[in-house]
Structures are given as C-alpha cells and as structure tokens.
Design a protein around this motif. Structure first.
Motif, PDB file in Angstrom:
ATOM      1  N   SER A 102       0.822   7.381 -14.306  1.00  0.00           N
ATOM      2  CA  SER A 102      -0.073   6.504 -13.539  1.00  0.00           C
ATOM      3  C   SER A 102       0.690   5.746 -12.466  1.00  0.00           C
ATOM      4  CB  SER A 102      -0.789   5.536 -14.481  1.00  0.00           C
ATOM      5  OG  SER A 102      -1.515   6.226 -15.463  1.00  0.00           O
ATOM      6  N   LEU A 103       1.491   6.466 -11.733  1.00  0.00           N
ATOM      7  CA  LEU A 103       2.345   5.826 -10.736  1.00  0.00           C
ATOM      8  C   LEU A 103       1.524   5.182  -9.628  1.00  0.00           C
ATOM      9  CD1 LEU A 103       5.188   8.438 -10.717  1.00  0.00           C
ATOM     10  CD2 LEU A 103       5.514   5.989 -11.061  1.00  0.00           C
ATOM     11  N   ARG A 104       2.070   4.079  -9.114  1.00  0.00           N
ATOM     12  CA  ARG A 104       1.427   3.295  -8.070  1.00  0.00           C
ATOM     13  C   ARG A 104       2.373   3.184  -6.871  1.00  0.00           C
ATOM     14  NH1 ARG A 104       0.241  -1.660 -12.293  1.00  0.00           N
ATOM     15  NH2 ARG A 104      -1.260  -0.549 -13.632  1.00  0.00           N
ATOM     16  N   PRO A 105       1.837   2.941  -5.687  1.00  0.00           N
ATOM     17  CA  PRO A 105       2.730   2.772  -4.523  1.00  0.00           C
ATOM     18  C   PRO A 105       3.777   1.680  -4.735  1.00  0.00           C
ATOM     19  CG  PRO A 105       0.483   3.101  -3.789  1.00  0.00           C
ATOM     20  CD  PRO A 105       0.413   2.987  -5.289  1.00  0.00           C
ATOM     21  N   GLU A 106       3.436   0.653  -5.495  1.00  0.00           N
ATOM     22  CA  GLU A 106       4.406  -0.430  -5.721  1.00  0.00           C
ATOM     23  C   GLU A 106       5.530  -0.030  -6.667  1.00  0.00           C
ATOM     24  OE1 GLU A 106       1.081  -0.581  -6.132  1.00  0.00           O
ATOM     25  OE2 GLU A 106       0.534  -1.771  -7.926  1.00  0.00           O
TER      26      GLU A 106
END
Length: 124
Positions: A85-89
């Motif tokens: 669930s990777l995020r840009p942050e």
C-alpha cells in the motif's frame, strides 16, 4: 568490517508493493538487531522498522505500521522490508542498518553500520 548491501528499490505506483532486501556480512548476523531507515529529499533520516536478533520482536514507525513488515532470515544473513500500500510520501532513500547489540531502539545512533541506500519512488 560489517557490510550491508540493499536491493529491491525502484519506481512503483501508489498502492503498489516492493520488497527490499539487505544482505549482511562481516560479523555473526544472528547476534544483532537490524533496522531500516529512510531519508526523503531535504529531510533527516527517519526510523522505519527494526527487528531483534531472533526475529521475535519488531517495531515500526507510526507512518508505516500496518503497511510494512520487517523480517529476517538468519540462515541467509538477510533482512527484508515488505512494503505494501505504498504512498507518494514513502518516496525516499531506504537504508539498512546493523544494530550495536541484540535488541533495538528506534534511534539512528543505536545502529553502528549502514548500507549505501536504495531509492524507492512512489508515483501518484
């Protein structure tokens, strides 16, 4: 001399997954805690996750809890970071770190050896 070599970084879309690996050499791997830190552009190096010598105790930064999992294979002298669930942050250079002892604290100065880092970029 401890050597830590990370691999597995790359570019992934938001919501995707990556698994980082860190191969260690130069000392008895199974006797020491291991950790992962990250550094985003213009920011300091932040704790991500750590695991004790046996793998029985782990700890995570609040920002990654429930999405990232740290594990180790003492037979292979390798520590892993599964990132879901990777995020840009989450975009940063990720560093593998070798502990000074069998147990960890989530502070950089409790780790005495560092890898060269691997870039993780998450696009939106």
């Amino acid at each position: 001399q401890v050597q830590l070599v990370e691999s597995g970084g790359g570019l992934v879309q938001a919501g995707g997954s990556l698994r980082l690996s860190c191969a260690a050499s130069g000392r008895p791997f199974s006797r020491y805690a291991m950790g992962w830190f990250r550094q985003a552009p213009g920011k300091g190096r932040d704790f991500v996750a750590a695991i004790d010598w046996s793998g029985g105790n782990t700890g995570y930064a609040d920002a990654v809890k429930g999405r990232f999992t740290i594990s180790r294979d003492n037979a292979k002298n390798t520590v892993y970071l599964q990132m879901n669930s990777l995020r840009p942050e989450d975009t940063a250079v990720y560093y593998c770190a070798g502990g000074r002892g069998a147990y960890y604290n989530p502070y950089a100065d409790t780790f005495g050896s560092w890898g060269q880092g691997t870039q993780v970029t998450v696009s939106s």
